[in-house]
Write a protein that holds these residues in place. Sequence first.
Motif, PDB file in Angstrom:
ATOM      1  N   ASP A 347       0.828  -1.049   0.164  1.00 18.00           N
ATOM      2  CA  ASP A 347      -0.023  -0.147  -0.078  1.00 18.00           C
ATOM      3  C   ASP A 347       0.910   1.232  -0.036  1.00 18.00           C
ATOM      4  O   ASP A 347       0.232   2.235  -0.454  1.00 18.00           O
ATOM      5  CB  ASP A 347      -0.997  -0.058   1.199  1.00 18.00           C
ATOM      6  CG  ASP A 347      -1.891  -0.925   1.016  1.00 18.00           C
ATOM      7  OD1 ASP A 347      -2.274  -1.479   0.055  1.00 18.00           O
ATOM      8  OD2 ASP A 347      -2.613  -1.216   2.217  1.00 18.00           O
ATOM      9  N   ALA A 353      -2.975   1.581  -4.401  1.00 20.00           N
ATOM     10  CA  ALA A 353      -3.649   1.873  -3.295  1.00 20.00           C
ATOM     11  C   ALA A 353      -4.401   3.131  -3.085  1.00 20.00           C
ATOM     12  O   ALA A 353      -5.396   3.150  -2.428  1.00 20.00           O
ATOM     13  CB  ALA A 353      -2.476   1.917  -2.212  1.00 20.00           C
ATOM     14  N   HIS A 358     -13.923   2.561  -5.753  1.00 18.78           N
ATOM     15  CA  HIS A 358     -14.554   3.004  -4.419  1.00 18.78           C
ATOM     16  C   HIS A 358     -13.275   3.370  -3.274  1.00 18.78           C
ATOM     17  O   HIS A 358     -12.232   2.533  -3.604  1.00 18.78           O
ATOM     18  CB  HIS A 358     -15.541   1.968  -3.629  1.00 18.78           C
ATOM     19  CG  HIS A 358     -16.739   1.604  -4.357  1.00 18.78           C
ATOM     20  ND1 HIS A 358     -17.749   2.318  -4.254  1.00 18.78           N
ATOM     21  CD2 HIS A 358     -16.910   0.714  -5.331  1.00 18.78           C
ATOM     22  CE1 HIS A 358     -18.540   1.934  -5.234  1.00 18.78           C
ATOM     23  NE2 HIS A 358     -18.100   0.959  -5.793  1.00 18.78           N
ATOM     24  N   GLU A 359     -13.203   4.366  -2.654  1.00 13.55           N
ATOM     25  CA  GLU A 359     -12.096   4.693  -2.101  1.00 13.55           C
ATOM     26  C   GLU A 359     -11.306   3.569  -1.201  1.00 13.55           C
ATOM     27  O   GLU A 359     -12.092   2.968  -0.393  1.00 13.55           O
ATOM     28  CB  GLU A 359     -12.211   5.796  -0.861  1.00 13.55           C
ATOM     29  CG  GLU A 359     -10.939   6.569  -0.375  1.00 13.55           C
ATOM     30  CD  GLU A 359     -11.409   7.682   0.206  1.00 13.55           C
ATOM     31  OE1 GLU A 359     -10.628   8.169   1.105  1.00 13.55           O
ATOM     32  OE2 GLU A 359     -12.549   8.074   0.315  1.00 13.55           O
ATOM     33  N   GLY A 360     -10.031   3.518  -1.505  1.00 19.32           N
ATOM     34  CA  GLY A 360      -9.266   2.353  -0.841  1.00 19.32           C
ATOM     35  C   GLY A 360      -9.785   0.879  -1.067  1.00 19.32           C
ATOM     36  O   GLY A 360      -9.164  -0.023  -0.403  1.00 19.32           O
ATOM     37  N   SER A 361     -10.354   0.707  -2.097  1.00 20.88           N
ATOM     38  CA  SER A 361     -10.810  -0.559  -2.370  1.00 20.88           C
ATOM     39  C   SER A 361      -9.704  -1.136  -3.150  1.00 20.88           C
ATOM     40  O   SER A 361     -10.213  -2.380  -3.470  1.00 20.88           O
ATOM     41  CB  SER A 361     -12.034  -0.487  -3.328  1.00 20.88           C
ATOM     42  OG  SER A 361     -12.006   0.120  -4.443  1.00 20.88           O
ATOM     43  N   ARG A 362      -8.809  -0.744  -3.495  1.00 26.54           N
ATOM     44  CA  ARG A 362      -7.439  -1.572  -3.950  1.00 26.54           C
ATOM     45  C   ARG A 362      -6.433  -1.775  -2.995  1.00 26.54           C
ATOM     46  O   ARG A 362      -5.343  -2.028  -3.310  1.00 26.54           O
ATOM     47  CB  ARG A 362      -7.117  -1.011  -5.356  1.00 26.54           C
ATOM     48  CG  ARG A 362      -8.153  -1.034  -6.370  1.00 26.54           C
ATOM     49  CD  ARG A 362      -7.641  -0.454  -7.617  1.00 26.54           C
ATOM     50  NE  ARG A 362      -8.665  -0.300  -8.629  1.00 26.54           N
ATOM     51  CZ  ARG A 362      -8.375  -0.081 -10.100  1.00 26.54           C
ATOM     52  NH1 ARG A 362      -7.058   0.042 -10.561  1.00 26.54           N
ATOM     53  NH2 ARG A 362      -9.385  -0.192 -10.750  1.00 26.54           N
ATOM     54  N   THR A 363      -6.621  -1.533  -1.501  1.00 27.03           N
ATOM     55  CA  THR A 363      -5.450  -1.510  -0.752  1.00 27.03           C
ATOM     56  C   THR A 363      -5.552  -3.194  -0.454  1.00 27.03           C
ATOM     57  O   THR A 363      -6.461  -3.871  -0.654  1.00 27.03           O
ATOM     58  CB  THR A 363      -5.656  -1.048   0.396  1.00 27.03           C
ATOM     59  OG1 THR A 363      -7.225  -1.008   0.994  1.00 27.03           O
ATOM     60  CG2 THR A 363      -5.590   0.773   0.261  1.00 27.03           C
ATOM     61  N   SER A 366      -8.437  -5.745   0.675  1.00 26.28           N
ATOM     62  CA  SER A 366      -9.841  -5.532   0.208  1.00 26.28           C
ATOM     63  C   SER A 366     -10.454  -6.390  -0.733  1.00 26.28           C
ATOM     64  O   SER A 366      -9.604  -7.381  -1.447  1.00 26.28           O
ATOM     65  CB  SER A 366      -9.628  -4.128  -0.324  1.00 26.28           C
ATOM     66  OG  SER A 366      -9.194  -2.945   0.705  1.00 26.28           O
ATOM     67  N   TYR A 368     -11.031  -6.517  -4.223  1.00 27.30           N
ATOM     68  CA  TYR A 368     -10.508  -5.522  -5.081  1.00 27.30           C
ATOM     69  C   TYR A 368     -11.470  -4.683  -5.777  1.00 27.30           C
ATOM     70  O   TYR A 368     -12.449  -5.180  -6.292  1.00 27.30           O
ATOM     71  CB  TYR A 368      -9.555  -6.440  -5.989  1.00 27.30           C
ATOM     72  CG  TYR A 368      -9.260  -5.539  -7.093  1.00 27.30           C
ATOM     73  CD1 TYR A 368      -8.100  -4.874  -6.816  1.00 27.30           C
ATOM     74  CD2 TYR A 368      -9.468  -5.429  -8.445  1.00 27.30           C
ATOM     75  CE1 TYR A 368      -7.372  -3.973  -7.975  1.00 27.30           C
ATOM     76  CE2 TYR A 368      -9.022  -4.704  -9.592  1.00 27.30           C
ATOM     77  CZ  TYR A 368      -7.872  -3.920  -9.178  1.00 27.30           C
ATOM     78  OH  TYR A 368      -7.298  -3.186 -10.150  1.00 27.30           O
ATOM     79  N   GLN A 372     -13.401  -1.794   0.597  1.00 30.00           N
ATOM     80  CA  GLN A 372     -12.182  -1.519   1.294  1.00 30.00           C
ATOM     81  C   GLN A 372     -12.108  -2.319   2.586  1.00 30.00           C
ATOM     82  O   GLN A 372     -12.997  -2.355   3.415  1.00 30.00           O
ATOM     83  CB  GLN A 372     -11.991   0.129   1.732  1.00 30.00           C
ATOM     84  CG  GLN A 372     -10.736   0.548   2.550  1.00 30.00           C
ATOM     85  CD  GLN A 372     -10.631   1.724   2.850  1.00 30.00           C
ATOM     86  OE1 GLN A 372     -11.724   2.591   3.007  1.00 30.00           O
ATOM     87  NE2 GLN A 372      -9.460   2.354   3.475  1.00 30.00           N
ATOM     88  N   PRO A 375      -8.840  -0.329   7.465  1.00 28.44           N
ATOM     89  CA  PRO A 375      -7.634   0.564   7.634  1.00 28.44           C
ATOM     90  C   PRO A 375      -6.501   0.140   8.628  1.00 28.44           C
ATOM     91  O   PRO A 375      -5.326   0.137   8.418  1.00 28.44           O
ATOM     92  CB  PRO A 375      -7.998   2.019   7.431  1.00 28.44           C
ATOM     93  CG  PRO A 375      -9.363   2.018   6.951  1.00 28.44           C
ATOM     94  CD  PRO A 375      -9.958   0.664   7.561  1.00 28.44           C
TER      95      PRO A 375
END
Length: 461
Positions: A347, A353, A358-363, A366, A368, A372, A375
């Motif tokens: 990340d 990342a 959608h925000e954070g959905s590739r960290t 998650s 993918y 998300q 965190p």
Amino acid sequence: MKQNILFKTILILLVLTFFCSCNKQTKDTTPWVSLQNGPTLNGWNIKGGNATYKVENGCIIGTTVRNTPNTFLTSDSIYGDFILELDYKVDSTMNSGIQIRSNSFPFYRDGVVHGYQIEIDPAERAWSAGIYDEQRRGWLVPLTDNPVAQKAFKHNDWNHYRIEAIGDTIKTWINDVPAAYLIDDKTASGFIGLQVHSIKDDEKEGTEIMWKNIKIITENPLKYSKKTTLKPVITKNHLTIDEAKKGWKMLWDGETTKGWRSARQDIFPADSIWKIENGELSVITTGGLESAAGGDIITKDKFGDFELSIDFKLSPGANSGIKYYVDPELNKGPGSSIGLEYQLLDDKLHEDAKLGSHEGSRTVTSLYDLIQADPNKPIHPIGEWNTAYISSKHNHVEHWLNGVKVLEYERGSADFLKLVAESKYAKWPDFGMLEKGNILLQEHGFPVSFKNIKIHAFDNE
């Protein structure tokens, strides 16, 4: 007369020299350090429950209390490699243990003590000095196949333990008899703990266990390590006893490509893409570019409801993924294979990342491009091993990391369908809704390693 006196004097000096020399030769220079601090419990703290501990006549005494969970007197210090010796005397009705390389984290099951436990078991099964994984994997090395060690335990008397934890190896002795030999790299360091087990309603309150002569070597312990006559129990790419009983199966044998193939062909990808070495299945770096030939690998079997556990290790800047409910028929064209994805990512260094529908959905961890993960997930540093766990039962799906749940969702729910419609997956009808599909490990051009790949397939029971 003078000659006799001189002779006697020389003889006395020789005798004294001999004894002094012997004393010098037999003096123990082993760098033992006592973990007991006289009449106090300084250097120790209590975790877990409300059992009581006190110091009396050079012994630490633990006493059972009703209506409380397992209690542990734990060392303030953290230990990695060491040799530990101690004596204990236990009430014949009690179960107890010595925690080593154990931890208590707020994010892991509300701080429960977890880690390796060297069993104290006066019961008929006599597994004292066996190795149990407290609040994690259960039994690792029982004494089922070691009758000599089972008979070594002394009831209503003092018993002596020697415990060696060096690298990925743990060895134990009970009263100088080899008891357990484990090769496992789950945890490298932690505290030492003295357990007072919880008691049942029909068990007597106020029973005691005593420990004394607790000492440790942390200075070059390998130098003082003893050989054992036992064959090691190896957990890498093997099921634990409890996993086997529950119906888990190895999804990768740790040595061959059996059970796996390319997502786009019926054969396994070339050696220039994947390698098998030291019980690890690894992607070979291609500079961050996916192989033109298609390096993703999938299981030959399909799975419906399942539990999946995989250990993974990322390199700096790495991008990869674990996909499930994969349809190979959608994998014929260029680009990544299609399926629900447990994201694997550095990340901090990889730009993905910060991207996604959608925000954070590739960290990392998650779902993918859709959901998300928490965190505050307990991710180990890049270059260290982590354990991914995915559970899918009756369309309820959970992602876990290192024993902690980081997200959950319902396949086919209105919320899920809305997320899909707003993502890059919208162009695939019924995305993520296969009744059965393949498991996939993604090749994304970055060095990533996998091991301990296991599955519990409910539809095959």
